[in-house]
Structure formats: structure tokens, C-alpha cells
Motif scaffolding. Structure first.
Motif, PDB file in Angstrom:
ATOM      1  N   ARG A   1       0.960  -1.453  -0.332  1.00 57.81           N
ATOM      2  CA  ARG A   1      -0.304   0.483  -0.198  1.00 57.81           C
ATOM      3  C   ARG A   1       1.000   1.452   0.549  1.00 57.81           C
ATOM      4  NH1 ARG A   1      -3.103  -1.687   3.421  1.00 57.81           N
ATOM      5  NH2 ARG A   1      -1.695  -0.953   5.563  1.00 57.81           N
ATOM      6  N   GLU A   2       1.858   0.985   1.244  1.00 51.12           N
ATOM      7  CA  GLU A   2       2.871   2.204   1.002  1.00 51.12           C
ATOM      8  C   GLU A   2       3.649   2.540  -0.621  1.00 51.12           C
ATOM      9  OE1 GLU A   2       3.144   4.442   3.850  1.00 51.12           O
ATOM     10  OE2 GLU A   2       1.409   4.100   4.186  1.00 51.12           O
TER      11      GLU A   2
ATOM     12  N   THR B   1      -1.059   6.754  -4.342  1.00 49.27           N
ATOM     13  CA  THR B   1      -2.678   6.702  -4.944  1.00 49.27           C
ATOM     14  C   THR B   1      -3.333   6.158  -6.291  1.00 49.27           C
ATOM     15  OG1 THR B   1      -1.810   8.673  -5.609  1.00 49.27           O
ATOM     16  CG2 THR B   1      -2.860   8.579  -3.458  1.00 49.27           C
ATOM     17  N   GLY B   2      -4.155   5.810  -6.094  1.00 50.13           N
ATOM     18  CA  GLY B   2      -4.184   4.934  -7.568  1.00 50.13           C
ATOM     19  C   GLY B   2      -4.105   3.048  -7.434  1.00 50.13           C
ATOM     20  N   ALA B   3      -3.356   3.190  -6.727  1.00 50.77           N
ATOM     21  CA  ALA B   3      -3.594   1.746  -6.726  1.00 50.77           C
ATOM     22  C   ALA B   3      -4.370   1.268  -6.753  1.00 50.77           C
ATOM     23  CB  ALA B   3      -2.339   1.269  -5.266  1.00 50.77           C
TER      24      ALA B   3
ATOM     25  N   THR C   1       5.894  -4.373  -8.391  1.00 49.40           N
ATOM     26  CA  THR C   1       5.942  -3.006  -9.675  1.00 49.40           C
ATOM     27  C   THR C   1       4.927  -2.575 -10.799  1.00 49.40           C
ATOM     28  OG1 THR C   1       6.179  -4.708 -12.054  1.00 49.40           O
ATOM     29  CG2 THR C   1       7.654  -4.343 -10.420  1.00 49.40           C
ATOM     30  N   GLY C   2       4.849  -1.027 -10.743  1.00 55.20           N
ATOM     31  CA  GLY C   2       3.926  -0.475 -11.261  1.00 55.20           C
ATOM     32  C   GLY C   2       4.269   0.224 -12.573  1.00 55.20           C
ATOM     33  N   ARG C   3       3.239   0.029 -13.276  1.00 57.34           N
ATOM     34  CA  ARG C   3       3.395   1.040 -14.449  1.00 57.34           C
ATOM     35  C   ARG C   3       2.347   2.200 -14.606  1.00 57.34           C
ATOM     36  NH1 ARG C   3       3.580  -4.626 -17.203  1.00 57.34           N
ATOM     37  NH2 ARG C   3       5.195  -5.770 -16.570  1.00 57.34           N
ATOM     38  N   ALA C   4       2.123   2.794 -15.592  1.00 56.99           N
ATOM     39  CA  ALA C   4       1.212   4.169 -15.700  1.00 56.99           C
ATOM     40  C   ALA C   4      -0.380   2.845 -15.483  1.00 56.99           C
ATOM     41  CB  ALA C   4       1.299   4.345 -17.043  1.00 56.99           C
ATOM     42  N   THR C   5      -0.276   1.879 -16.459  1.00 53.06           N
ATOM     43  CA  THR C   5      -2.013   1.133 -16.392  1.00 53.06           C
ATOM     44  C   THR C   5      -1.904   0.036 -15.391  1.00 53.06           C
ATOM     45  OG1 THR C   5      -1.363  -0.015 -18.451  1.00 53.06           O
ATOM     46  CG2 THR C   5      -2.221   2.727 -18.302  1.00 53.06           C
ATOM     47  N   ARG C   6      -0.742  -0.712 -15.180  1.00 55.45           N
ATOM     48  CA  ARG C   6      -0.921  -1.805 -14.181  1.00 55.45           C
ATOM     49  C   ARG C   6      -0.199  -2.015 -13.520  1.00 55.45           C
ATOM     50  NH1 ARG C   6      -1.265  -6.171 -19.352  1.00 55.45           N
ATOM     51  NH2 ARG C   6      -2.789  -4.684 -20.370  1.00 55.45           N
ATOM     52  N   THR C   7      -0.409  -2.553 -12.104  1.00 50.54           N
ATOM     53  CA  THR C   7       0.287  -3.336 -11.234  1.00 50.54           C
ATOM     54  C   THR C   7       1.003  -4.868 -11.380  1.00 50.54           C
ATOM     55  OG1 THR C   7      -0.688  -1.648  -9.798  1.00 50.54           O
ATOM     56  CG2 THR C   7       0.986  -3.409  -8.523  1.00 50.54           C
TER      57      THR C   7
ATOM     58  N   TRP D   1       2.672 -14.596 -10.430  1.00 49.97           N
ATOM     59  CA  TRP D   1       2.309 -13.431 -10.798  1.00 49.97           C
ATOM     60  C   TRP D   1       1.508 -13.361 -10.666  1.00 49.97           C
ATOM     61  CZ3 TRP D   1       0.508 -12.165 -15.662  1.00 49.97           C
ATOM     62  CH2 TRP D   1       1.270 -13.349 -16.453  1.00 49.97           C
ATOM     63  N   ALA D   2       0.779 -11.801 -10.591  1.00 52.35           N
ATOM     64  CA  ALA D   2      -0.724 -11.542 -11.045  1.00 52.35           C
ATOM     65  C   ALA D   2       0.062 -10.326 -12.026  1.00 52.35           C
ATOM     66  CB  ALA D   2      -1.014 -11.640  -9.558  1.00 52.35           C
ATOM     67  N   GLU D   3      -1.187 -10.041 -13.351  1.00 52.64           N
ATOM     68  CA  GLU D   3      -0.855  -8.226 -13.347  1.00 52.64           C
ATOM     69  C   GLU D   3      -3.022  -7.721 -12.779  1.00 52.64           C
ATOM     70  OE1 GLU D   3      -0.053  -7.909 -17.336  1.00 52.64           O
ATOM     71  OE2 GLU D   3       1.820  -7.880 -16.563  1.00 52.64           O
ATOM     72  N   LEU D   4      -2.376  -6.137 -12.388  1.00 55.47           N
ATOM     73  CA  LEU D   4      -3.170  -5.515 -12.076  1.00 55.47           C
ATOM     74  C   LEU D   4      -3.804  -4.040 -12.099  1.00 55.47           C
ATOM     75  CD1 LEU D   4      -2.389  -7.109  -8.749  1.00 55.47           C
ATOM     76  CD2 LEU D   4      -5.049  -7.511  -9.319  1.00 55.47           C
ATOM     77  N   PRO D   5      -5.261  -4.522 -12.832  1.00 53.64           N
ATOM     78  CA  PRO D   5      -5.660  -2.490 -13.014  1.00 53.64           C
ATOM     79  C   PRO D   5      -4.317  -1.801 -12.368  1.00 53.64           C
ATOM     80  CG  PRO D   5      -6.973  -3.682 -12.934  1.00 53.64           C
ATOM     81  CD  PRO D   5      -6.361  -4.218 -12.790  1.00 53.64           C
ATOM     82  N   ARG D   6      -4.156  -0.080 -13.317  1.00 53.07           N
ATOM     83  CA  ARG D   6      -4.390   0.894 -11.618  1.00 53.07           C
ATOM     84  C   ARG D   6      -6.006   1.205 -11.278  1.00 53.07           C
ATOM     85  NH1 ARG D   6       0.481   2.074  -8.875  1.00 53.07           N
ATOM     86  NH2 ARG D   6       0.226   3.763  -8.956  1.00 53.07           N
ATOM     87  N   ALA D   7      -6.445   1.822  -9.929  1.00 49.07           N
ATOM     88  CA  ALA D   7      -7.579   2.295 -10.053  1.00 49.07           C
ATOM     89  C   ALA D   7      -7.295   2.952 -10.196  1.00 49.07           C
ATOM     90  CB  ALA D   7      -7.662   2.432  -7.497  1.00 49.07           C
TER      91      ALA D   7
END
Length: 121
Positions: A22-23, A27-29, A59-65, A115-121
Motif C-alpha cells: 500500500r505504501e 494513490t491510484g493503487a 512493480t507499478g506501471r502507468a496502467t498496471r501493477t 505472478w498477477a497483473e492488476l489494473p491501476r485504480a
């Protein structure tokens, strides 16, 4: 930007990992990233035992985590199963599949990474 944590898989690590994710993501996670971390850790504890060394990478990208958990067992093949209404466990990978865009398993010389890829909120 990535987060890497090496630790022993124990139940007490789950809230600490969720907080770290979370940290790190800020935001946007996706709150589902925390759920995925808990489920992946629980699977290692259930199938390999408490105290198994693991490595968490986020790892976080603009559209995915992307959330990854590496363990030392190269032979186990995580697969979702159909849990009945009365089963107390067996839903972790189904949850992972439900909240992620995609997920999978990568074999490595000294273990495997789920692994899993998730959309950024």
C-alpha cells in the motif's frame, strides 16, 4: 520503480506485506494488489510450510501493477480448484484470477514465481 522484499513465509508477515504494498503503490493503487499478496503468501504457507523463504516483487506501471512471489519449489504447479461451499480453503487462486487482468507461473532454476497483473485504480 519496484519493491522487493525477502522474508520467511509466516502468517504474521501478511499484514506487514499488505502495508508495504500500500505504501509503495500510493494513490491510484488497486486494493486488489494487497489481496493478491496475502493469497500468494497463504498458498506458500499452506503448500510449502511456514518459514519457507520467499521474495515479493511489486512493480507499478502507468496502467498496471504486477505482483510476484517467488518460492524455492520448482515442481509445484499452482492451479485453481473448485472449492465447495463448506470448504474452508481452496479459493486463493480463484480470487487471484477474478481480480487480476492475468496471472501465471514462471519456472526458474531455483524455484518458481507466481505472478498477477492488476489494473491501476
Amino acid at each position: 520503480m519496484s519493491l522487493t522484499i525477502r522474508l520467511l513465509a509466516v502468517p504474521q508477515a501478511a499484514p506487514l506485506l499488505r502495508h508495504a504494498v500500500r505504501e509503495h503503490l500510493g494513490t491510484g493503487a488497486s486494493p486488489d494488489a494487497e489481496l493478491c499478496v496475502s493469497e500468494l503468501l497463504a498458498n506458500v504457507i499452506a503448500h510449502l510450510g511456514e518459514g519457507t523463504p520467499v521474495t515479493l516483487r511489486v512493480t507499478g506501471r502507468a496502467t498496471r501493477t504486477r505482483v510476484e512471489l517467488t518460492d524455492p519449489d520448482p515442481y509445484g504447479q499452482p492451479a485453481p480448484r473448485q472449492a465447495s461451499e463448506t470448504d474452508e480453503s481452496g479459493r486463493g487462486l480463484a480470487l487471484l484470477a477474478a481480480v487480476s487482468l492475468r496471472w501465471g507461473v514462471r519456472r526458474e532454476p531455483a524455484g518458481k514465481t507466481v505472478w498477477a497483473e492488476l489494473p491501476r485504480a
